[in-house]
Structure formats: C-alpha cells, structure tokens
Design a protein around this motif. Structure first.
Motif, PDB file in Angstrom:
ATOM      1  N   MET A   1      48.638  44.218  42.626  1.00  0.00           N
ATOM      2  CA  MET A   1      49.282  42.901  42.637  1.00  0.00           C
ATOM      3  C   MET A   1      50.019  42.642  41.328  1.00  0.00           C
ATOM      4  SD  MET A   1      47.708  39.147  43.450  1.00  0.00           S
ATOM      5  CE  MET A   1      47.065  39.687  45.030  1.00  0.00           C
ATOM      6  N   ASN A   2      51.103  41.965  41.479  1.00  0.00           N
ATOM      7  CA  ASN A   2      51.999  41.665  40.372  1.00  0.00           C
ATOM      8  C   ASN A   2      51.317  40.882  39.249  1.00  0.00           C
ATOM      9  OD1 ASN A   2      54.178  40.315  38.908  1.00  0.00           O
ATOM     10  ND2 ASN A   2      55.425  41.333  40.446  1.00  0.00           N
ATOM     11  N   LYS A   3      51.850  41.114  38.044  1.00  0.00           N
ATOM     12  CA  LYS A   3      51.296  40.429  36.881  1.00  0.00           C
ATOM     13  C   LYS A   3      51.571  38.920  36.952  1.00  0.00           C
ATOM     14  CE  LYS A   3      52.569  39.753  32.087  1.00  0.00           C
ATOM     15  NZ  LYS A   3      53.781  40.002  31.282  1.00  0.00           N
ATOM     16  N   ARG A   4      52.785  38.574  37.273  1.00  0.00           N
ATOM     17  CA  ARG A   4      53.162  37.156  37.367  1.00  0.00           C
ATOM     18  C   ARG A   4      52.316  36.434  38.406  1.00  0.00           C
ATOM     19  NH1 ARG A   4      56.629  35.416  33.297  1.00  0.00           N
ATOM     20  NH2 ARG A   4      57.695  37.307  32.594  1.00  0.00           N
ATOM     21  N   LYS A   5      52.196  37.097  39.536  1.00  0.00           N
ATOM     22  CA  LYS A   5      51.452  36.488  40.632  1.00  0.00           C
ATOM     23  C   LYS A   5      50.028  36.169  40.175  1.00  0.00           C
ATOM     24  CE  LYS A   5      51.242  37.061  45.632  1.00  0.00           C
ATOM     25  NZ  LYS A   5      51.623  37.919  46.771  1.00  0.00           N
ATOM     26  N   ARG A   6      49.428  37.133  39.503  1.00  0.00           N
ATOM     27  CA  ARG A   6      48.080  36.933  38.966  1.00  0.00           C
ATOM     28  C   ARG A   6      48.046  35.729  38.042  1.00  0.00           C
ATOM     29  NH1 ARG A   6      45.389  41.255  40.676  1.00  0.00           N
ATOM     30  NH2 ARG A   6      44.266  39.959  42.143  1.00  0.00           N
ATOM     31  N   GLN A   7      49.017  35.692  37.156  1.00  0.00           N
ATOM     32  CA  GLN A   7      49.132  34.600  36.201  1.00  0.00           C
ATOM     33  C   GLN A   7      49.109  33.253  36.929  1.00  0.00           C
ATOM     34  OE1 GLN A   7      52.535  35.992  33.877  1.00  0.00           O
ATOM     35  NE2 GLN A   7      52.454  34.054  32.725  1.00  0.00           N
ATOM     36  N   ILE A   8      49.943  33.179  37.931  1.00  0.00           N
ATOM     37  CA  ILE A   8      50.073  31.924  38.675  1.00  0.00           C
ATOM     38  C   ILE A   8      48.773  31.588  39.401  1.00  0.00           C
ATOM     39  CG2 ILE A   8      51.289  30.772  40.544  1.00  0.00           C
ATOM     40  CD1 ILE A   8      53.724  32.552  39.836  1.00  0.00           C
ATOM     41  N   ILE A   9      48.233  32.578  40.086  1.00  0.00           N
ATOM     42  CA  ILE A   9      47.000  32.340  40.832  1.00  0.00           C
ATOM     43  C   ILE A   9      45.902  31.846  39.909  1.00  0.00           C
ATOM     44  CG2 ILE A   9      45.093  33.523  41.990  1.00  0.00           C
ATOM     45  CD1 ILE A   9      47.024  35.110  43.552  1.00  0.00           C
ATOM     46  N   GLN A  10      45.808  32.487  38.760  1.00  0.00           N
ATOM     47  CA  GLN A  10      44.744  32.123  37.841  1.00  0.00           C
ATOM     48  C   GLN A  10      44.891  30.665  37.377  1.00  0.00           C
ATOM     49  OE1 GLN A  10      44.131  35.813  35.946  1.00  0.00           O
ATOM     50  NE2 GLN A  10      42.844  34.934  34.329  1.00  0.00           N
ATOM     51  N   ALA A  11      46.118  30.327  37.010  1.00  0.00           N
ATOM     52  CA  ALA A  11      46.364  28.960  36.559  1.00  0.00           C
ATOM     53  C   ALA A  11      46.083  27.974  37.685  1.00  0.00           C
ATOM     54  CB  ALA A  11      47.802  28.828  36.081  1.00  0.00           C
ATOM     55  N   ALA A  12      46.573  28.305  38.873  1.00  0.00           N
ATOM     56  CA  ALA A  12      46.405  27.399  40.005  1.00  0.00           C
ATOM     57  C   ALA A  12      44.933  27.193  40.306  1.00  0.00           C
ATOM     58  CB  ALA A  12      47.128  27.957  41.226  1.00  0.00           C
ATOM     59  N   LEU A 223      44.025  52.541  43.284  1.00  0.00           N
ATOM     60  CA  LEU A 223      43.242  52.839  42.093  1.00  0.00           C
ATOM     61  C   LEU A 223      44.130  53.355  40.963  1.00  0.00           C
ATOM     62  CD1 LEU A 223      40.369  52.595  41.284  1.00  0.00           C
ATOM     63  CD2 LEU A 223      39.880  54.809  42.320  1.00  0.00           C
ATOM     64  N   HIS A 224      45.123  54.127  41.323  1.00  0.00           N
ATOM     65  CA  HIS A 224      46.055  54.652  40.330  1.00  0.00           C
ATOM     66  C   HIS A 224      46.806  53.508  39.649  1.00  0.00           C
ATOM     67  CE1 HIS A 224      48.448  57.741  38.434  1.00  0.00           C
ATOM     68  NE2 HIS A 224      49.535  57.046  38.730  1.00  0.00           N
ATOM     69  N   GLY A 225      47.347  52.656  40.461  1.00  0.00           N
ATOM     70  CA  GLY A 225      48.060  51.504  39.919  1.00  0.00           C
ATOM     71  C   GLY A 225      47.187  50.686  38.990  1.00  0.00           C
ATOM     72  N   PHE A 226      45.942  50.579  39.351  1.00  0.00           N
ATOM     73  CA  PHE A 226      45.005  49.793  38.549  1.00  0.00           C
ATOM     74  C   PHE A 226      44.768  50.437  37.186  1.00  0.00           C
ATOM     75  CE2 PHE A 226      40.588  48.625  37.392  1.00  0.00           C
ATOM     76  CZ  PHE A 226      40.738  47.243  37.358  1.00  0.00           C
TER      77      PHE A 226
END
Lengths: 303, 303
Positions: A1-12, A223-226
């Motif tokens: 999952m995208n970095k930005r998306k994570r950022q947003i989800i976390q804040a939300a 897993l690789h992406g991670f």
DNA sequence: TTTCAAATTATACTTGCGGTATAATATTCT
DNA sequence: AGAATATTATACCGCAAGTATAATTTGAAA
C-alpha cells in the motif's frame, strides 16, 4: 500500500477516534496528514471509502491476532474461544470502533453497508465453525443460530452496560456470560430442535463471497515490497524476520511449521509502528497460505 | 397537539419512510407539508426534534396497542406475551422505523441519543416484568439479564434474516424462537446462577426517569381539546366514544371497568385517520390513569 | 542527467445542507 | 376592532463534500 494512503489513513483513524466520524471533516484529515485535498481524492473517492479502508485494516488486525491466539492450542479448548471472542471487543475498543459503527451504519452509502454486512457474515461463519469445534459435530445444525445470537448478545450487553453504568464491562466477563447462555440455548435446542437460522441460509452467500485466491507469487510480491520499504529506523528484529520469511518462502519446499512459528514474532515486531497494518495484512495472507499448504500435505499423506 | 405540528409530523414521517432520514431535507418536509420554513422552526427547534416527536408518537402507538392486547387476559399466558412482543416488530415495520434507527443512532444529537436510550430502557423494564409474570417470582433475579438478551436476539435475528435472505421474517416466528432460547437460558441459569445484568443496575435509573404524574384534570383537558376538534367528517362511532369517555370521566366515581372496555373501541375508531396519533396518546394516558385507580381500589378493599 | 509521465499542491469553485433573520401578511382571541 | 400571535416569503450565513485546474514536485527510465 502506498505511503500517502497510509499517511492519510493513520491521520483519519486518529481523528475518528478523537472526535468521531461525523465530526471529522475532510479538511481536518488532510491538514492533519499534511496532504492536499487533491491527494486525498486521488486515493479515496469519498470520505466513506476512507472509512472502509480503516475498517478493513482493523478487521485484518482482528483476524491475524485471532489466528495467533489459536497457535499451538487445542481447537476444542473453550478458553481459546473465549480469548478470541474477547479480542474483537478489545480491538474495537482500542480503535474506538463502536461509536464509528453507530455513527455510520445508516443508509449513507450502500457500499459501506455492504462492507459492514460482509464483516458480520464472516464473523458469524467463523463463530459457527468454532462452536462446532467446541461442542462437537452434533450441534452443527444449531451452530449458525447460536453464532448469530451470541454475537447479538455480546454487542447488546456492552451497549446496555455502558448505558446503565458509567463504566465499561470487561470483555472476558461479557464473553463468559454469553457463552454460558449459549450453552443453555444449546442444551434446550437438543430437546426442542427448533431454529430459524440454518446453515443453508448462509451457504448461498458463501459461494459469491469467494475470497481472492492466495498464490505464492502474490505473497512473495507482497513480502518483497514490504522488505524493500524497511530502513534502519525500523526494529532490527522485524527486519530480520521479514527477510527470513521472504527467503524461506522462496525455497521450493518451505518449512511451513517454522514459518508459522515465526509469524507471530514478525507481526509483533511491527506493533505500534507505521508498518503495523501492512504486517497484519501479510500475516493474514501468509497464514491462509500455510493453512492451505498443510491441508494439501495431510491429503497427500492420506493417499 | 397543534394542527400545523401534526401536518408537519405526518409529512415528515411519510418522507422518512420513503427516502430515509438522512436523505430527507427540511425543504422536502416543508414543501410536502405545505408549510414555510419559519413555521417548521416554530414547532421544532431542529430536524432532530421533529424525528423525536415521530419516535415518541410511535412509541405511544406500541404501548397503547400492547395494553389493548393484554385486556381481559391472564398475565401469565405466554401467548399474550408473544403477541405483545411481535407487536413491536409490526409497528416498527409499518413505520419503517428500523432504517430510521439505523440511520440515526449516531453521535448526532445527544438528546436524540437520550430519547432512544430511554425507549430501550423502558422496553427492557417492561419485558423483564412480563417475564416474571410468565416464569414466576423465582426467576426475578434473572429477569433483566433475560430481557436484555431477548431484545438483542430479536433485533439481530430480523437483521440477519433480512441480510441473508431477501424476504422478511414473520415477527411471530422470530418471537417464538427467541422465547424458546430464553427458556433455555433460564433453565441453565437456575443451575449456574451467573449473570451480568442485575435489576439493581436499573434501579438507580428508574428513580430519575420518573414519568410525569397523570391527573384527572390533565386527562379531562386532553380529552376535551380532542373532542372539540372533531367534526362531522370524523367517524361517528369515534365521536360517540370520545364524548362518552369525557362524560364518564367527569362524574365523581367513574366506572373504571367500563372505561377500560370502551378504550380499545375508541382507539380503533380513529385508526388511519389524522387523529390516530392523538387518540393513541389519550389512550395511553387514560390506561395509566385507570391502572392507578384500580390499584387504589384494591388497596382500599384490603384495609 | 535529462526527460517525461505521474503524483501532489494550492486555490478557487459548485452544490446542498441546516439553521437564522426579518419584514410583511394572515389568523385568532378577546 | 384591535392586539397578539402564527405564518409566509425571501434572503442570508456557515460549513461540509466534492470538483476542477493550472502549476509544481517527484521519481524512474532512457
């Protein structure tokens, strides 16, 4: 999952937790996530979609922890079930999900409604099968009825107790109480034999709601992406676990039991880090994969 | 209650029923009621207050019909309880309330939340006392626990069945099923004796939630205002009943049993007319009044 | 390193909502 | 008839979700 998306989800998620869903505006979210409106709508088509993402993440957390609890235990141990059931309440409480469910479950968005229904159905099916684990094959015909009623009783007990007293009930107490009722219902049902909710009702749905097939290549990719994203800032142990899992999976004949044993450690290494959600996601996939592998093994040994 | 207010409530209820609460705007309501925005806000301080009025009306309908069902029956007849419980579902379905409850129960308005909680608590208390009627004093200590769980099971059964099949369950079937479970729970509880929800938890609330005292003068006023409004367009029988009730009440020693007997006829005469809600309101008040009167009589005869 | 597409930003905009304000008009009560 | 009250039409406010767009940044391939 995208970095930005994570950022947003976390804040939300934090904001929903603090101020509630309805009182959190998109502006609140994007300014807390340090992101522009455009970006938000690049990743989510609406506020609802953002909520759905959070809900799915939470669900993943529950499932992976639930699998972890069951590791190396006897499926018919009622105390394991007790812990697993209490888990839902704990996670929901930690994430403050109850109020979100309440604030949201309206007619707002048909898709949201569908997501919530899917989660509920999964929950029912899981509990039904666990009840069979515990009380034996002979109660299979009652398992869905009991699962539905158990979930109903749990939810409502929490609600009523919160309403009537000012403090919250401990999940373990509530679950114990509910399981006691389920026992009473089961004993009585053996005599009366009358139920409304049969397993057949769910059979039809289950076919549609087919889960996406898990393949080794997808897993490896995930897993690789991670591991790629991990840096020196991340916990050393976590990095080591991730690399081990990746290597072991790449071999032809993975040591499934070792993988299974390492998985909880992997998961826990990223607890409370920004990678927690993704680690959960991977854990669930991997667990499912290993389960399938083990079943195959057993089938082969039977031949 | 005011003519305009009724107009608005009626229009709003229909709209909520057709399009759901969230999708109905104030504009929709006032244009459907042929009323200006100012008038709306003369009678309700907000959209929520309007909804609360509708909810209260519906509750009145349930209570009055429930009393009617119990007339001249034995309190420990389980079939009466069955009918009474099914009633809630019928009325909710007729008014399409389920979706409203779902669409609304969020954090929106603390007052609305409070109203919903009050209704739920009333429901629990009523059912708890009815369970004692049926299963005897010895289960009194379990009555609240069972009432709470029964309500939970009912609600959830309807929800799940609607979710899984496309048709609705018949209230009678659901109630029968739930009462069967309650029996199982009760039998088991007699052995295990472990509950979470005690009657003491509710005791504290009950003191606060004192209902407004019903006096004869208020009743007369209510009834008088009602008969005044009746015209030749209204059902002849209804007018006659109303006048009779008014006259009889004005005498010093009302014939309580006759009044009680006439009440259902009075109520039904205005079914599906614009006076239905008000007739229900009056019925409930009058029933409560008669109940108090009868208790007084019994006490006196004991002395 | 350059290049070029994709992601991100700032900003202004539209639409629709709940709710307020007010001056003019109609209704009701005495 | 006259005063108080209810109702109306209309314009307005603030806020939220979501759209549009032109300018800028990022990042990966050539």
């Amino acid at each position: 999952m995208n970095k930005r998306k994570r950022q947003i989800i976390q804040a939300a998620r934090q904001l929903f937790l603090d101020k509630g869903y309805n009182d959190t505006s998109i502006i609140d979210i994007i300014s807390s996530a340090n992101v522009s409106k455009g970006t938000f709508y690049n990743h989510f088509t609406s506020k609802t979609q953002c909520l759905i993402a959070i809900l799915d993440e939470t669900r993943e957390e529950i499932i992976s922890t639930r699998l972890e609890v069951a590791l190396n235990t006897n499926p018919n141990d009622i105390n394991v079930l007790l812990k697993q059931m209490a888990l839902i309440a704990y996670v929901h409480r930690k994430r403050n999900l109850m109020q979100i469910f309440e604030a949201v479950s309206g007619d707002k968005d048909p898709e949201l409604k569908q997501v919530l229904e899917k989660h509920l159905i999964n929950e029912i099916e899981w509990l039904a099968s666990r009840l069979v684990d515990i009380y034996g094959e002979e109660i299979r015909k009652f398992s869905y009825e009991c699962a539905v009623q158990a979930i109903a009783m749990m939810q409502n007990t929490f609600r009523v107790i919160a309403m009537v007293t000012k403090q919250l009930a401990t999940p373990e107490d509530v679950v114990k109480n509910v399981l006691n009722h389920v026992e009473g219902i089961l004993i009585h049902l053996k005599k009366t034999n009358s139920i409304l909710i049969t397993s057949e009702l769910f059979q039809a749905l289950h076919q549609k709601a087919e889960e996406t097939q898990i393949t080794k290549s997808i897993l490896l990719q995930q897993l690789h992406g991670f591991t790629e994203k991990l840096t020196a800032d991340d916990p050393e142990s976590g990095v080591e676990y991730a690399k081990y899992l990746l290597n072991e999976l790449q071999t032809k004949d993975e040591k499934t039991y070792i993988l299974e044993a390492v998985l909880p450690a992997f998961k826990n290494a990223f607890k409370d880090t920004s990678h927690e959600a993704e680690a959960n996601e991977i854990s669930v996939s991997l667990w499912r994969y290993l389960q399938i592998k083990n079943e195959e093994k057993n089938n082969n040994s039977l031949i």
